[in-house]
Structure formats: structure tokens, C-alpha cells
Design a protein around this motif. Sequence first.
Motif, PDB file in Angstrom:
ATOM      1  N   MET A  53      75.343  31.001  -8.653  1.00  0.00           N
ATOM      2  CA  MET A  53      74.547  31.845  -7.727  1.00  0.00           C
ATOM      3  C   MET A  53      72.972  31.620  -7.734  1.00  0.00           C
ATOM      4  O   MET A  53      72.618  31.646  -9.228  1.00  0.00           O
ATOM      5  N   ASP A  54      72.115  31.595  -7.057  1.00  0.00           N
ATOM      6  CA  ASP A  54      70.914  31.544  -6.895  1.00  0.00           C
ATOM      7  C   ASP A  54      70.336  32.975  -7.486  1.00  0.00           C
ATOM      8  O   ASP A  54      71.082  34.045  -7.234  1.00  0.00           O
ATOM      9  N   THR A  55      69.194  33.089  -7.704  1.00  0.00           N
ATOM     10  CA  THR A  55      68.518  34.429  -7.965  1.00  0.00           C
ATOM     11  C   THR A  55      67.831  35.160  -6.815  1.00  0.00           C
ATOM     12  O   THR A  55      67.485  34.346  -5.918  1.00  0.00           O
ATOM     13  N   MET A  56      67.221  36.166  -7.032  1.00  0.00           N
ATOM     14  CA  MET A  56      66.746  37.025  -6.090  1.00  0.00           C
ATOM     15  C   MET A  56      65.247  36.167  -5.580  1.00  0.00           C
ATOM     16  O   MET A  56      64.826  36.223  -4.717  1.00  0.00           O
ATOM     17  N   ARG A  57      64.900  35.867  -6.889  1.00  0.00           N
ATOM     18  CA  ARG A  57      63.574  35.352  -6.723  1.00  0.00           C
ATOM     19  C   ARG A  57      63.454  33.769  -6.015  1.00  0.00           C
ATOM     20  O   ARG A  57      62.592  33.334  -5.550  1.00  0.00           O
ATOM     21  N   ASP A  58      64.570  33.262  -6.435  1.00  0.00           N
ATOM     22  CA  ASP A  58      64.969  31.893  -5.755  1.00  0.00           C
ATOM     23  C   ASP A  58      64.820  32.102  -4.381  1.00  0.00           C
ATOM     24  O   ASP A  58      64.570  31.061  -3.382  1.00  0.00           O
ATOM     25  N   ARG A  59      65.285  33.347  -3.681  1.00  0.00           N
ATOM     26  CA  ARG A  59      65.069  33.283  -2.119  1.00  0.00           C
ATOM     27  C   ARG A  59      63.724  33.825  -1.512  1.00  0.00           C
ATOM     28  O   ARG A  59      63.428  33.585  -0.333  1.00  0.00           O
ATOM     29  N   PHE A  60      62.688  33.995  -2.623  1.00  0.00           N
ATOM     30  CA  PHE A  60      61.490  34.662  -2.256  1.00  0.00           C
ATOM     31  C   PHE A  60      60.819  33.556  -1.208  1.00  0.00           C
ATOM     32  O   PHE A  60      60.536  33.970  -0.207  1.00  0.00           O
ATOM     33  N   ASP A  86      54.338  27.267  -6.857  1.00  0.00           N
ATOM     34  CA  ASP A  86      55.054  25.895  -6.414  1.00  0.00           C
ATOM     35  C   ASP A  86      55.850  26.114  -5.327  1.00  0.00           C
ATOM     36  O   ASP A  86      56.193  25.147  -4.571  1.00  0.00           O
ATOM     37  N   GLY A  87      56.434  27.368  -5.130  1.00  0.00           N
ATOM     38  CA  GLY A  87      57.515  27.416  -4.037  1.00  0.00           C
ATOM     39  C   GLY A  87      56.560  27.373  -2.672  1.00  0.00           C
ATOM     40  O   GLY A  87      57.708  27.573  -1.684  1.00  0.00           O
ATOM     41  N   PHE A  88      55.483  27.680  -2.474  1.00  0.00           N
ATOM     42  CA  PHE A  88      54.587  27.741  -1.333  1.00  0.00           C
ATOM     43  C   PHE A  88      54.118  26.450  -0.805  1.00  0.00           C
ATOM     44  O   PHE A  88      53.205  26.252   0.203  1.00  0.00           O
ATOM     45  N   THR A  89      54.138  25.237  -1.646  1.00  0.00           N
ATOM     46  CA  THR A  89      53.298  24.015  -1.338  1.00  0.00           C
ATOM     47  C   THR A  89      53.597  23.716   0.168  1.00  0.00           C
ATOM     48  O   THR A  89      52.508  23.376   0.732  1.00  0.00           O
ATOM     49  N   GLY A  90      54.690  23.430   0.752  1.00  0.00           N
ATOM     50  CA  GLY A  90      54.771  23.109   2.096  1.00  0.00           C
ATOM     51  C   GLY A  90      54.306  24.156   3.105  1.00  0.00           C
ATOM     52  O   GLY A  90      53.418  23.750   3.900  1.00  0.00           O
ATOM     53  N   ALA A  91      54.456  25.511   2.717  1.00  0.00           N
ATOM     54  CA  ALA A  91      54.188  26.489   3.689  1.00  0.00           C
ATOM     55  C   ALA A  91      52.528  26.582   3.690  1.00  0.00           C
ATOM     56  O   ALA A  91      51.720  26.573   4.643  1.00  0.00           O
ATOM     57  N   GLN A  92      51.992  26.394   2.639  1.00  0.00           N
ATOM     58  CA  GLN A  92      50.446  26.074   2.245  1.00  0.00           C
ATOM     59  C   GLN A  92      49.611  24.987   3.164  1.00  0.00           C
ATOM     60  O   GLN A  92      48.718  25.180   3.898  1.00  0.00           O
ATOM     61  N   ARG A  93      50.480  23.980   3.215  1.00  0.00           N
ATOM     62  CA  ARG A  93      50.111  22.617   4.175  1.00  0.00           C
ATOM     63  C   ARG A  93      50.125  23.339   5.581  1.00  0.00           C
ATOM     64  O   ARG A  93      49.140  22.977   6.330  1.00  0.00           O
ATOM     65  N   ARG A  94      50.884  23.860   6.191  1.00  0.00           N
ATOM     66  CA  ARG A  94      51.218  24.218   7.250  1.00  0.00           C
ATOM     67  C   ARG A  94      50.421  25.376   7.770  1.00  0.00           C
ATOM     68  O   ARG A  94      50.012  25.475   9.045  1.00  0.00           O
TER      69      ARG A  94
END
Length: 309
Positions: free
Chosen positions: A1-8, A32-40
Motif C-alpha cells: 500500500m502506498d503512504t499518505m505522503r505518496d498521495r500528496f 521532486d514530486g512536483f517536477t511536472g506540475a512546476q513545468r505546467r
Amino acid sequence: MDTMRDRFAPVLSRLLDEDPRVAVVLAEIGADGFTGAQRRHPDRVINVGIREQLLIGAGAGLALAGLRPVVHTFASFLVERPFEQVKLDFGHQGVGGVLVSAAASFDWPAGGFTHMAPGDVALLDTLDGWTVHVPGHPDEAEALLRHAVAAGDDKVYVRLSVQSNAQALPVDGARFHTVREGRGGVVIAVGPMLDNVLAATEGLDLTVLYATTVRPFDGEALRRATEAGVGMGVGADVVLVEPYLAGTSTSAANDALSDIPHRVLGLGVGRAELRRYGQVDEHMAAHGLDARSLRERISGFLGAGALLV
């Protein structure tokens, strides 16, 4: 199961796409989790570097500009280190935002005491107007994150953890959930404490309430749950089991029951620093939050009130 932070990051990235008011402010951790969002959305995903006071100030500044900031780092760097900025930049200026923490009480033992913040909720409790969510499962974390972002301009703290219950329960960002009913007392299990509480109280004549939103404190649910004991003339016995500093919510429970005879026991993380960091389950046992220890402590407090069903 993924973690809560994995969902963030995935949840917030979708919210960035969906809502032009949403902004995310980071201090390296989780970037690192926001690389794509930062480009957009380069104007709404901001990494201030390892500058936690600036992290809070930037979030509050975005709120002053009309955005809905979501501010994220470890709890010790989000609540404790920049507490003055939380108090002034959000509270004094009268703006809202969402603080999302990770690794609070002892989720990353190898990080040592610098990366632990068992007093985070108690510290925020000294301020006015903060809603506090403590999910106990990744599905609940996702729901409460969405609820927090959509909560107008309120000040909201969401406490993510690697600890998790086996199953998610319905959460609405407000009320306690009745998991089990009994007559011998009430145990309130907060967030990831539920599974251990259910194991500890198996076969006992107790009501178990599940809390994922602890501020505001659902005093009405607690009062309803104590009606059986009060009706029998034995008053209200309440045990709080919280994944942070022991006693954090005892005053809230006392206030809810101020007009009836009652006793409250607050169980949670102790004040003493455990310098042999070990693993998460070892910390749980050391603080008396494992199922065996909880059963002993709950039964010892309630006595005959917790007779076997």
C-alpha cells in the motif's frame, strides 16, 4: 500500500491543474514530486530552498494575493522552526492556507530528534482558528487534502504519517466516527491509532470513536457517546489515544463534558526524548501505544467499567 505522503504530490498536482487559485510552496523536501506540475505552472509551484521561515512567509504572501497556498515540509520545519511566522504571517495578517506536514512524531527515526515534532498539534493549539486533520489511511489523507484546499480561506493543518490503519473509513473533515458501541467508557482513537485501539479494546464493553479531524474538537459526538455511562449514574470515563504529545486534547474533552462528572486519560507520545532511535514500532512500544500496552493502560484506568462483553 502506498503512504499518505505518496498521495500528496499527485493529489496537489491535479488540484493545481483544476483550480487556478491553488499554489504549492516547498522548501526542497518533496520538490521532486512536483517536477511536472512546476513545468505546467511555474508561477504556482515555488521552491524556496532550505529556508523554512521564508516558506511560511511566501505562503502567506500568496494568500494575501488571493491564492490558496499549500505549504509542505517535515513537521519540525513547518510548525516548530517557523512558528513565529505561522503566528504572525497567517494569524496576525488574517489570511488562510494549508500546512501539510510529514514525519511528525517519529516517522523517520533515523533522522533523529531534529526531524521529530510530537508537539506540533499542541503548539498550533496555542493559536486561534486552525483546523487540524490527522488522517489514518492514505485514502483519508487524499480526501482531507482535497477538503482542506477547498475550505475557503481557512487556516488548515494536515498531518500526514507513514503509520496507517489497514482500512480507510468515511471522513468529512468535521465529525468523529463511531466504530464500536459500549457502556463502560469511551476511547477516542486519533488517525493512525485506530487499529491498535481496536485490538486493545477487543471484547471490552467500550465505545470507540474515530477522529481524523481533531480541531475543531467534536464535543457533541463525545457527549453522545458518554450518555450510556451517565445514564447509569457512573459518569463519563474517556481515554484519548493520540499519535502526538500525550494530553494534547484532554482540555478539549474536559470542556465538552464540563457539566457532567467525568474522568479523562490522555495517552500519546511522552515528553522524554528517546535517544536510541530504532524503528517506528519500537517507538510505539516505548511510548505505550502498541496494542498490548494500550490494553493494560486503558483497562487499568477504567477498571470494572471495562468488563468483558
